[in-house]
Design an enzyme around this catalytic site. Structure first.
Site, PDB file in Angstrom:
ATOM      1  N   GLY A 123      -4.807  -4.605  -3.307  1.00 24.13           N
ATOM      2  CA  GLY A 123      -5.728  -3.383  -3.730  1.00 24.13           C
ATOM      3  C   GLY A 123      -4.841  -2.349  -3.952  1.00 24.13           C
ATOM      4  N   HIS A 124      -5.336  -1.477  -5.693  1.00 26.24           N
ATOM      5  CA  HIS A 124      -4.269  -0.013  -5.934  1.00 26.24           C
ATOM      6  C   HIS A 124      -5.386   0.973  -6.132  1.00 26.24           C
ATOM      7  CE1 HIS A 124      -0.975  -3.049  -5.889  1.00 26.24           C
ATOM      8  NE2 HIS A 124      -1.321  -3.542  -7.521  1.00 26.24           N
ATOM      9  N   THR A 125      -5.377   1.755  -5.701  1.00 22.89           N
ATOM     10  CA  THR A 125      -6.001   3.040  -5.773  1.00 22.89           C
ATOM     11  C   THR A 125      -5.209   3.387  -6.842  1.00 22.89           C
ATOM     12  OG1 THR A 125      -7.608   2.830  -3.541  1.00 22.89           O
ATOM     13  CG2 THR A 125      -7.922   4.708  -4.600  1.00 22.89           C
TER      14      THR A 125
ATOM     15  N   ASN B  21      -5.650 -10.421  -3.554  1.00 22.10           N
ATOM     16  CA  ASN B  21      -5.110  -9.658  -2.122  1.00 22.10           C
ATOM     17  C   ASN B  21      -4.648  -8.183  -2.254  1.00 22.10           C
ATOM     18  OD1 ASN B  21      -2.723 -10.721  -3.211  1.00 22.10           O
ATOM     19  ND2 ASN B  21      -1.707 -11.674  -1.513  1.00 22.10           N
TER      20      ASN B  21
ATOM     21  N   GLY C 123       5.562  12.211  -4.574  1.00 20.73           N
ATOM     22  CA  GLY C 123       4.335  11.847  -4.210  1.00 20.73           C
ATOM     23  C   GLY C 123       3.674  13.207  -3.606  1.00 20.73           C
TER      24      GLY C 123
ATOM     25  N   GLN D 119       2.261  -6.427  -3.510  1.00 24.77           N
ATOM     26  CA  GLN D 119       2.225  -6.912  -1.882  1.00 24.77           C
ATOM     27  C   GLN D 119       3.839  -5.935  -2.159  1.00 24.77           C
ATOM     28  OE1 GLN D 119       0.914 -10.063  -3.640  1.00 24.77           O
ATOM     29  NE2 GLN D 119      -1.129  -8.416  -2.587  1.00 24.77           N
TER      30      GLN D 119
ATOM     31  N   LEU E  62       3.856  12.472   1.087  1.00 19.16           N
ATOM     32  CA  LEU E  62       4.642  13.284   2.004  1.00 19.16           C
ATOM     33  C   LEU E  62       3.503  14.035   2.866  1.00 19.16           C
ATOM     34  CD1 LEU E  62       7.605  14.525   3.022  1.00 19.16           C
ATOM     35  CD2 LEU E  62       8.004  15.785   0.681  1.00 19.16           C
ATOM     36  N   ASP E  63       2.907  14.968   1.439  1.00 21.73           N
ATOM     37  CA  ASP E  63       1.778  15.396   1.887  1.00 21.73           C
ATOM     38  C   ASP E  63       0.322  15.115   3.140  1.00 21.73           C
ATOM     39  OD1 ASP E  63       1.031  13.769  -0.174  1.00 21.73           O
ATOM     40  OD2 ASP E  63      -0.874  14.302   0.623  1.00 21.73           O
TER      41      ASP E  63
ATOM     42  N   LYS F  88       1.681   2.253  -5.072  1.00 18.09           N
ATOM     43  CA  LYS F  88       2.455   1.387  -6.296  1.00 18.09           C
ATOM     44  C   LYS F  88       1.257   1.364  -7.748  1.00 18.09           C
ATOM     45  CE  LYS F  88       2.584  -2.683  -4.091  1.00 18.09           C
ATOM     46  NZ  LYS F  88       2.290  -2.554  -3.285  1.00 18.09           N
ATOM     47  N   GLY F  89       0.382   1.652  -7.639  1.00 19.62           N
ATOM     48  CA  GLY F  89      -1.074   1.524  -8.665  1.00 19.62           C
ATOM     49  C   GLY F  89      -0.738   3.341  -9.432  1.00 19.62           C
TER      50      GLY F  89
ATOM     51  N   ASP G 185       0.602  -0.957  -0.296  1.00 21.87           N
ATOM     52  CA  ASP G 185       0.016   0.263   0.025  1.00 21.87           C
ATOM     53  C   ASP G 185       0.611   1.923  -0.465  1.00 21.87           C
ATOM     54  OD1 ASP G 185      -2.096  -2.083  -0.343  1.00 21.87           O
ATOM     55  OD2 ASP G 185      -1.810  -1.277   2.643  1.00 21.87           O
TER      56      ASP G 185
HETATM   57  P1  GDP Z   1      -0.697  -0.219  -3.571  1.00 22.07           P
HETATM   58  O1  GDP Z   1      -1.437  -1.514  -3.001  1.00 22.07           O
HETATM   59  O2  GDP Z   1       1.139   0.248  -3.683  1.00 22.07           O
HETATM   60  O3  GDP Z   1      -0.958   0.258  -4.737  1.00 22.07           O
HETATM   61  O4  GDP Z   1      -1.499   1.349  -2.318  1.00 22.07           O
HETATM   62  P2  GDP Z   1      -3.149   1.667  -2.091  1.00 22.07           P
HETATM   63  O5  GDP Z   1      -3.519   2.033  -3.318  1.00 22.07           O
HETATM   64  O6  GDP Z   1      -3.669   0.147  -1.533  1.00 22.07           O
HETATM   65  O7  GDP Z   1      -2.904   2.583  -1.307  1.00 22.07           O
HETATM   66  C1  GDP Z   1      -2.178   3.943  -1.287  1.00 22.07           C
HETATM   67  C2  GDP Z   1      -2.798   5.066  -1.048  1.00 22.07           C
HETATM   68  O8  GDP Z   1      -2.272   6.600  -1.036  1.00 22.07           O
HETATM   69  C3  GDP Z   1      -4.289   5.010  -2.930  1.00 22.07           C
HETATM   70  O9  GDP Z   1      -5.363   6.088  -2.249  1.00 22.07           O
HETATM   71  C4  GDP Z   1      -3.774   5.906  -4.118  1.00 22.07           C
HETATM   72  O10 GDP Z   1      -4.805   6.644  -3.780  1.00 22.07           O
HETATM   73  C5  GDP Z   1      -2.818   7.131  -2.401  1.00 22.07           C
HETATM   74  N1  GDP Z   1      -1.915   7.812  -2.819  1.00 22.07           N
HETATM   75  C6  GDP Z   1      -0.839   7.192  -3.376  1.00 22.07           C
HETATM   76  N2  GDP Z   1      -0.237   8.811  -3.574  1.00 22.07           N
HETATM   77  C7  GDP Z   1      -0.341   8.909  -2.449  1.00 22.07           C
HETATM   78  C8  GDP Z   1       0.270  10.870  -2.067  1.00 22.07           C
HETATM   79  O11 GDP Z   1       1.345  11.380  -2.925  1.00 22.07           O
HETATM   80  N3  GDP Z   1      -0.176  11.601  -1.202  1.00 22.07           N
HETATM   81  C9  GDP Z   1      -2.163  11.780  -0.724  1.00 22.07           C
HETATM   82  N4  GDP Z   1      -2.342  11.571  -0.080  1.00 22.07           N
HETATM   83  N5  GDP Z   1      -2.035   9.515  -1.097  1.00 22.07           N
HETATM   84  C10 GDP Z   1      -1.668   8.841  -1.921  1.00 22.07           C
HETATM   85  P1  IMO Z   2      -1.129  -4.219  -2.229  1.00 12.94           P
HETATM   86  O1  IMO Z   2      -0.524  -4.877  -3.471  1.00 12.94           O
HETATM   87  C1  IMO Z   2      -1.036  -4.811   2.439  1.00 12.94           C
HETATM   88  C2  IMO Z   2      -1.141  -8.823   3.656  1.00 12.94           C
HETATM   89  C3  IMO Z   2      -2.350  -9.727   4.343  1.00 12.94           C
HETATM   90  C4  IMO Z   2      -1.962 -10.278   5.484  1.00 12.94           C
HETATM   91  C5  IMO Z   2      -1.071 -11.227   4.575  1.00 12.94           C
HETATM   92  C6  IMO Z   2      -0.967 -12.194   3.765  1.00 12.94           C
HETATM   93  O2  IMO Z   2      -1.967  -3.461  -1.728  1.00 12.94           O
HETATM   94  O3  IMO Z   2       0.110  -3.492  -1.659  1.00 12.94           O
HETATM   95  P2  IMO Z   2      -2.953 -13.171   1.720  1.00 12.94           P
HETATM   96  O4  IMO Z   2      -3.986 -12.753   1.467  1.00 12.94           O
HETATM   97  O5  IMO Z   2      -1.606 -12.559   0.741  1.00 12.94           O
HETATM   98  O6  IMO Z   2      -2.323 -14.363   1.994  1.00 12.94           O
HETATM   99  O7  IMO Z   2      -2.297 -11.618   3.093  1.00 12.94           O
HETATM  100  O8  IMO Z   2      -0.251 -10.308   3.478  1.00 12.94           O
HETATM  101  N1  IMO Z   2      -1.548  -8.277   2.410  1.00 12.94           N
HETATM  102  C7  IMO Z   2      -0.833  -7.327   2.015  1.00 12.94           C
HETATM  103  N2  IMO Z   2      -0.796  -5.958   3.213  1.00 12.94           N
HETATM  104  N3  IMO Z   2      -1.627  -4.340   0.980  1.00 12.94           N
HETATM  105  C8  IMO Z   2      -1.062  -6.024   0.323  1.00 12.94           C
HETATM  106  O9  IMO Z   2      -1.693  -5.231  -0.898  1.00 12.94           O
HETATM  107  C9  IMO Z   2      -1.392  -7.214   0.871  1.00 12.94           C
HETATM  108  N4  IMO Z   2      -1.586  -7.895   0.311  1.00 12.94           N
HETATM  109  C10 IMO Z   2      -1.317  -9.127   1.335  1.00 12.94           C
HETATM  110  O10 IMO Z   2      -3.289  -8.318   5.138  1.00 12.94           O
HETATM  111  O11 IMO Z   2      -1.049  -9.886   6.957  1.00 12.94           O
HETATM  112 MG    MG Z   3      -2.752  -1.943  -1.586  1.00 13.11          MG
END
Ligand code: GDP
Ligand code: IMO
Ligand code: MG
Length: 427
Positions: free
Chosen positions: A40-42, A38, A412, A223, A331-332, A16-17, A13
């Protein structure tokens, strides 16, 4: 331009998305190489917000071909739900390719993931409950079902029956659940055959030919480094190879074609699920970071555990992945603190550790050694160059960069595509 790898540096999280989406416009292929739904990218594009799970984030870039690589585990119901939802919003998924060698998540593995966690009780991992772990276990145990199997009903049935011989014993005798019939599993998988057929390809060959033509391939990890089954905080990890080495095995692109390794790094740290987390803030400060960063899981909605930046982890990620560029995000979110603690080393039973300790026991006992950097109060979401940032934010970035083992190429300052400072080109 050869292949590039993009991975998460912490516990997932990191954003990366957003980073993949930004690069998507300049690359020809975006390949998801590990994990499944598993992830989740927003991704925020203007007024539109997309939540992606199984599909590579490159699906949102019109010019590039999204690929689900052989290292991914695919839940076909989720795949088609996600495609339908995107197409309903006008995003074409027509170019999507799926590796014939990717493994399929069968219904019994979703069930086993959930009941196994319940049985573990206090020792649970906190998985996403999507069947990821049991499906990778079947792959290694050589009883997995692959995408290509659905095109040969006889083989599919044989494989499902072989898997169920063992699974039903466990489901019924260990977990007290109903046995599953081969018919129901085969029927469910076959119901997707006609939609799946045109997408399935020898994706390793497709990518190799693209690279021969001089096209650019981005290998996108789900992940992150500390969730990697080998290099993460085992057993509190996911079941796939989320580090840069996994990009090669999970896509069929060999290491000597990879030119750059980008790692996405949050300006603080978060973690979902169980497991050690030295800089975690459990009180009001953690709540404040969670609220400011909107730190709730994209996949399960769980509140993410929050803590300060950990330079030991960043250095570890730089080393394990061979990071050429860090992408610093969010950073924000740190705006408004008078002082910002940054973990520079660990204290483990009175001894200082500048690198990750060798054993799980030591890591569980690690307490952070903090440096305290000056904070800033100005809104930085409109900044577009490093010079636009308040002096203290510039110092924060440069100090982190010095202690983290690789240059920071992008920063960011908000979720939108545009809210990014480019310090040097990523491509
Ligand atoms: P990922 O799993 O690595 O793709 O990350 P996620 O999407 O699960 O979580 C990152 C969250 O941070 C998302 O809701 C993005 O929209 C948000 N995000 C990404 N870069 C920035 C940033 O520079 N600032 C802020 N405030 N939000 C960000
Ligand atoms: P992204 O790609 C954060 C965590 C789960 C749990 C462990 C094992 O959005 O960064 P699993 O269902 O994979 O067997 O769970 O890994 N986990 C993540 N945590 N971001 C993810 O994906 C994750 N994918 C799995 O919360 O601790
Ligand atoms: Mg994620």
């Amino acid at each position: 331009m050869p292949a590039l790898v993009l991975v998460g540096a912490q516990w997932g999280d990191e954003g990366k998305g957003k980073a993949t989406d930004q690069l998507g416009g300049s690359v020809d292929y975006v390949v998801k190489f590990n994990g499944g739904n598993n992830a989740g990218h927003t991704v925020v594009i203007g007024d539109d917000t997309y939540a992606l799970h199984l599909l590579p984030s490159g699906i949102l870039s019109a010019g590039c071909t999204p690929v689900i690589g052989n290292g991914v585990v695919v839940d076909l119901s989720v795949l088609f739900e996600e495609i339908d939802a995107l197409e309903a919003r006008g995003v074409s998924c027509a170019k999507l390719l799926v590796s014939a060698d990717a493994h399929l998540i069968a219904s019994y593995n979703r069930t086993l993931d959930r009941v196994a966690e319940r049985f573990l009780g206090k020792r649970r991992i906190g998985t996403t409950g999507r069947g990821i772990g049991p499906t990778y276990a079947d792959k290694m145990n050589r009883i997995g079902i692959r995408v290509q199997d659905v095109f040969d009903e006889g083989i599919l049935r044989q494989k499902v029956e072989a898997a169920l011989d063992m699974k039903n014993q466990v489901l019924v005798k260990v977990y007290n659940r109903k046995a599953v019939t081969a018919d129901e599993v085969v029927c469910e998988l076959l119901s997707y055959v006609e939609r799946l057929r045109p997408m399935v390809a020898d994706t390793g060959l497709v990518l190799s030919q693209a690279l021969d033509r001089g096209e650019t391939v981005l290998l996108e990890g789900g992940q992150a480094t500390l969730l990697d089954v080998d290099h993460g905080t085992y057993p509190f990890v996911t079941s796939s190879s989320a580090t840069s080495g996994g990009a090669c095995t999970g896509s069929g692109v060999p290491p000597n074609r990879v030119d750059k390794v980008l790692a996405v790094l949050k300006a603080y740290t978060t973690r979902v699920g169980e497991g050690p987390f030295p800089t975690e803030l459990t009180g009001a400060d953690g709540e404040r970071l969670r609220t400011a960063g909107d730190e709730y899981g994209t996949t399960t909605g769980r509140p993410r555990r929050c803590g300060w930046y950990d330079a030991v982890i960043a250095r570890y990620a730089a080393r394990v992945n061979g990071v050429t560029d860090f992408v610093l995000t969010k950073l924000d979110v740190l705006t408004g603190w008078e002082k910002i603690p940054v973990c520079v080393a660990y204290d483990i039973r009175g001894q200082r550790f500048d690198e990750m300790p060798m054993t799980q026991t030591d890591f569980h006992h690690a307490t952070p050694v903090y440096d305290y950097l000056d904070g800033w109060t100005e809104d930085i979401t409109g900044a577009r160059t490093l010079g636009d940032l308040p002096k203290a934010a510039q110092v924060y970035v440069r100090t982190l960069e010095q202690m983290s083992g690789a240059p920071f190429s992008s920063i960011g300052v908000g979720p939108d595509r545009e809210q990014t400072l480019e310090l040097r080109p990523l491509l």
